[in-house]
Scaffold this active site. Structure first.
Site, short mmCIF file in Angstrom:
data_model
loop_
_atom_site.label_atom_id
_atom_site.label_comp_id
_atom_site.label_asym_id
_atom_site.label_seq_id
_atom_site.Cartn_x
_atom_site.Cartn_y
_atom_site.Cartn_z
N CYS A 1 0.79 -1.24 0.00
CA CYS A 1 0.00 0.00 0.00
C CYS A 1 0.82 1.29 0.00
CB CYS A 1 -1.06 0.01 1.09
SG CYS A 1 -0.71 -0.99 2.52
N ARG B 1 7.33 -11.13 5.31
CA ARG B 1 7.06 -10.88 6.72
C ARG B 1 7.74 -11.94 7.54
NH1 ARG B 1 0.65 -9.56 5.76
NH2 ARG B 1 1.08 -7.74 4.44
N GLN C 1 0.43 -11.10 -2.73
CA GLN C 1 -0.97 -10.71 -2.56
C GLN C 1 -1.55 -10.32 -3.91
OE1 GLN C 1 -0.13 -7.41 0.13
NE2 GLN C 1 -1.01 -8.60 1.81
N ASP D 1 -3.15 -7.91 -4.74
CA ASP D 1 -3.46 -6.67 -4.05
C ASP D 1 -4.02 -5.61 -4.99
OD1 ASP D 1 -3.58 -5.27 -1.75
OD2 ASP D 1 -1.42 -5.05 -1.46
N HIS E 1 -5.52 -1.27 -4.56
CA HIS E 1 -5.97 -0.19 -3.70
C HIS E 1 -6.86 0.73 -4.50
CE1 HIS E 1 -2.40 -1.81 -1.68
NE2 HIS E 1 -3.15 -1.62 -0.61
N LYS F 1 -12.28 -4.31 8.66
CA LYS F 1 -12.15 -5.19 7.50
C LYS F 1 -13.37 -6.10 7.37
CE LYS F 1 -8.63 -7.51 9.39
NZ LYS F 1 -7.64 -8.58 9.33
N HIS G 1 -8.39 -1.24 0.64
CA HIS G 1 -7.45 -2.33 0.33
C HIS G 1 -8.32 -3.55 0.08
CE1 HIS G 1 -4.16 -0.36 2.92
NE2 HIS G 1 -5.25 0.26 3.29
#
Length: 729
Positions: free
Chosen positions: A401, A430, A448, A450, A452, A535, A581
């Site tokens: 992000c 991570r 991910q 992902d 945004h 979320k 997200h």
RNA sequence: GCCAGCGUAGCUUCAAUCGGCAGAGCACCGCAUUCGUAAUGCGGGGGUUGCGGGUUCGACUCCCGCCGCUGGCUCCA
């Protein structure tokens, strides 16, 4: 007199202090014998407890529970936990009891004792339990005031229970206990009338657990078990567990060459082998096409970024412990980093240590000019931090992000460009705790799916609705229909969250509203929100019942604030966008891992790494097989030929075991006719058919993304268990 | 990270008596076989028994430390 209303509406009268059992006896002797517990309204109570002890309502709404009711199974299991605790106390010295609730399909009890329990002890414990059940003693409830309760637990040498009365139950005036023979336990109940109702039980595993879930607290020993009203039900359950284990993605991943995690590469770092990578590519292509259709724009961002980027976003300070440490361009970087750490720690630094650190920094080529050992800690910290900012430090990307926020900032934005939807299959790293790593489901490097979405406040609902719809579409396309939606909200008593009260309230209510309108069933979970926003998480279970978060949609008012994101509105003034997200798959690793278990390794046609295997009957038809392979590959199918000098039976067996959806047997007859004898992995021989017809059928199944059953087998139905748990105080 | 259990060939298929020569099946490689819907036969290669130390004449086996895996706890952007 008590007025009792039965589920069919009839009202019966009983004397004061009548119990559910009394009511059952009034109806019939057989029912009385079958009663396990009862429900008064929503509350499950003992069959032997006076109804007017539980409620002052009139008439009293009563439902009798027999072994056919799911709630009764929970009661049984909690009683079995008591029986187990009693057995453990008989067999071992100095046992302190903690909690022993019912869980899905079973129960556990936490103990504090010197002796290390292992599965080898189960036989003895189970034998003792069998003895207790044989004796069939009743579970008798009694209630004490605080002082008496504390005295009793002290007399019983149950220090954890004493602590619990003083802390967790500080508000309770009356405390419930249950006695069964010599065994007395502080417990909310309810329990079955007597132990003989337990017809089947088994201890399953032993593990460590922290007292009251506090990692800094005492480590207890937790024994897991299951209990049922009949051996038949228990056997069905054990069989199901066994079947589930055969689906384990770690076993199947190895067996079918889908992925590998090796010590040489590093724990939690996935090597995607060609077959697994194929599945991933197909999923990514599928989603990418879908996103392009829905107005998303692909972007790419690098694998590392300046630490300051993540300091701005808040990720670096908040998740420091679960990130790989920063990469320092300067040699002294790590030293200064540790220096700051020590300075901030409770112990601090002695002047001698500070002198040594300064010397060491000099040796490594770092001059920290403003550092005054005699100044206050704040100034010394500031000097070190100034040095850090002047020298490059990078973080292996833990999140996409911040990068996408920078892409938003790359140019001035107008409201006319919103919503801006930036998508990237972004790989992040991570440092997950060692004990957490689990095949593909919990890894240290993950990609991910992902994206945004930057939008105006007015567009939030619509965008959120679209992403929920997208997630459902994606999950259903792969046949994953068994998921739960969790609305993850903030814990009102925690201070870990950032952002204004107003924004949180706005975000939470927007999420809730859209979920309610969506018709999805969802449950709210307080304290599960991310630190920057609430979320909606799509959760699925793995083969042994563990829940994992897959897709997620998150509302974020915080990051736009931190990155000072702005757009020009129609009023020609600057406004702050809202960020959403979202990741329908979650991570490619976890998603494929879950899919492996979901399909037991047998991917549907559109996702199968190998879709068709051609099996020439003998070498005489090898050429024909190669010719068909060429044609099918050209048509877009994933095909191979088995050209070994083996019998066709052997080739079929191997293809079956490799879970390839279709086989085609090719003999002289087929070669002659330009045909093939198709064989379905599930249904077997489909007979000979013209090549073109077969090709159409196969392509159709791919185009339709048909999901078929995994095997020709009926699932054994188990009695459902209520999702509740925690009968213990 | 914490607690417990487990680590023998590519294999979550496993054997090795009390501490006494590490051995099968599957997979792999070679040769023969040319076959009609779940295993053709014969032969071959493959091991520092997770790693390091200790006890012992001798360790897969016993002891200690580490690493990894499994289950659970804690954590999870």
């Amino acid at each position: 007199m008590l007025q009792v209303q039965l589920p069919d509406g009839t009202i019966v009268e009983h004397a004061a202090h009548a119990t559910a059992l009394d009511v059952a006896e009034g109806i019939g002797a057989r029912l009385a014998k079958a009663v396990v517990a009862a429900k008064v309204g929503d509350l499950t109570v003992d069959a032997m407890r006076p109804l007017d002890d539980v409620t002052s309502q009139s008439p009293i709404p009563l439902r009798l529970l027999t072994e056919r009711d799911t709630e009764a199974l929970d009661v049984l299991r909690h009683s079995c936990a008591h029986v187990m605790a009693r057995a453990v106390m008989r067999l071992f010295e100095g046992v302190s009891l903690a909690f022993g609730p019912t869980i899905n399909n079973g129960f556990y009890y936490d103990f504090d004792l010197k002796q290390k329990l292992s599965v080898d002890d189960f036989e003895a414990i189970e034998a003792e339990m069998a003895k207790i059940i044989q004796e069939g003693e009743s579970f008798d409830r009694f209630s004490l005031g605080r002082d008496e309760a504390l005295q009793l637990c002290t007399d019983l040498k149950q220090s954890l229970k004493v602590e619990h009365i003083q802390t967790g139950l500080a508000e309770h005036e009356q405390l419930g206990f249950y006695r069964q023979g010599e065994f007395v336990d502080l417990c909310r109940g309810p329990h079955i009338p007597d132990a003989s109702k337990i017809k089947a039980f088994k201890l399953l595993s032993v593990a460590g657990a922290y007292w009251k879930g506090d990692a800094k607290g005492k480590q207890l020993q937790r024994v897991y078990g299951t209990a049922w009203f009949s051996p038949k039900d228990q056997n069905a359950y054990l069989e199901q567990l066994e079947q589930a284990r055969l689906r384990d993605h770690r076993v199947l991943g190895k067996k079918h060459g889908l992925y590998q995690i090796s010590q040489e590469v590093g724990g939690g770092l996935c090597l995607w082998l060609p077959k697994g990578a194929r599945v991933r590519v197909l999923l990514e292509d599928f989603l990418r096409q879908e996103l392009l259709r829905r107005g998303y724009e692909p972007v790419y961002s690098p694998h590392i970024g300046r630490v300051e980027l993540y300091e701005t976003s808040g990720h670096f300070p908040y998740y420091r412990d679960s990130q790989f440490p920063p990469l320092f361009v300067e040699q002294a970087g790590g030293l200064v980093d540790g220096w700051i750490d020590r300075l901030q720690s409770a112990d601090g630094l002695t002047s001698e240590q500070e002198r040594q650190l300064s010397e060491a920094a000099k040796v490594l080529g770092a001059e920290i000019p403003d550092y005054q050992p005699e100044s206050d800690v704040e100034s010394r910290l500031a000097a070190l931090q100034a040095w850090q900012r002047a020298h490059e430090r990078y973080l292996v990307k833990p999140m996409n992000c911040p990068h996408h926020a920078q892409i938003f900032k790359a140019q001035p934005r107008s409201y006319k460009q919103l919503p801006l939807r930036l998508m990237e299959f972004g790989t992040v790293y991570r440092y997950e705790q060692t004990g957490e790593l689990n095949g593909m489901l919990r890894v240290r490097g993950l990609t991910q799916d992902d994206a945004h979405i930057f939008c105006t406040q007015d567009q939030v609902e619509e965008e959120f609705r679209n992403t929920i719809e997208l997630t459902r579409f994606v999950l259903e396309s792969v046949g994953l229909s068994d998921y739960q939606v969790q609305l993850s909200l903030r814990d009102p008593n925690s201070d870990k969250y950032v952002g204004s009260e107003e924004n949180w309230a706005k975000a939470e209510s927007a999420l809730r509203k859209v979920l309610e309108e969506s018709g999805l069933s969802f449950h709210a979970a307080e304290g599960e929100a991310a630190f920057y926003g609430p979320k909606a998480d799509f959760m699925v279970r793995d083969c042994i019942g563990r829940q994992w978060q897959l897709g997620t949609v998150q509302l974020d008012y915080n990051l736009p604030e931190r990155f000072q994101l702005e757009y020009v509105g129609s009023d020609n003034a600057m406004h702050r966008p809202v960020m959403i997200h979202r990741a329908p798959f979650g991570s490619m690793e976890r998603f494929v891992g879950v899919l492996i278990e979901h399909f037991a390794g047998a991917f549907p046609m559109w996702l199968a790494p190998e879709q068709v295997r051609l099996l020439p009957l003998s070498e005489k038809t090898n050429d024909y097989a190669l010719e068909l392979e060429k044609k099918m590959t050209a048509a877009g199918l994933r095909v191979t030929c088995d050209l070994r000098g083996a019998k066709v039976q052997a080739k079929i067996r191997d293809a079956q075991l490799e879970l390839i959806p279709y086989m085609a047997v090719l003999g002289p007859k087929e070669a002659e006719a330009g045909a093939l004898a198709l064989r379905d992995r599930i249904d077997g021989d489909l007979g000979a058919m013209p090549f073109e017809a077969a090709l159409e059928k196969l392509l159709d199944e791919v185009r339709n993304r048909t999901i078929r059953q995994v095997a020709k087998r009926e699932q054994t139905e188990l009695p459902e268990t209520a999702e509740t748990g925690g009968h213990e105080y």
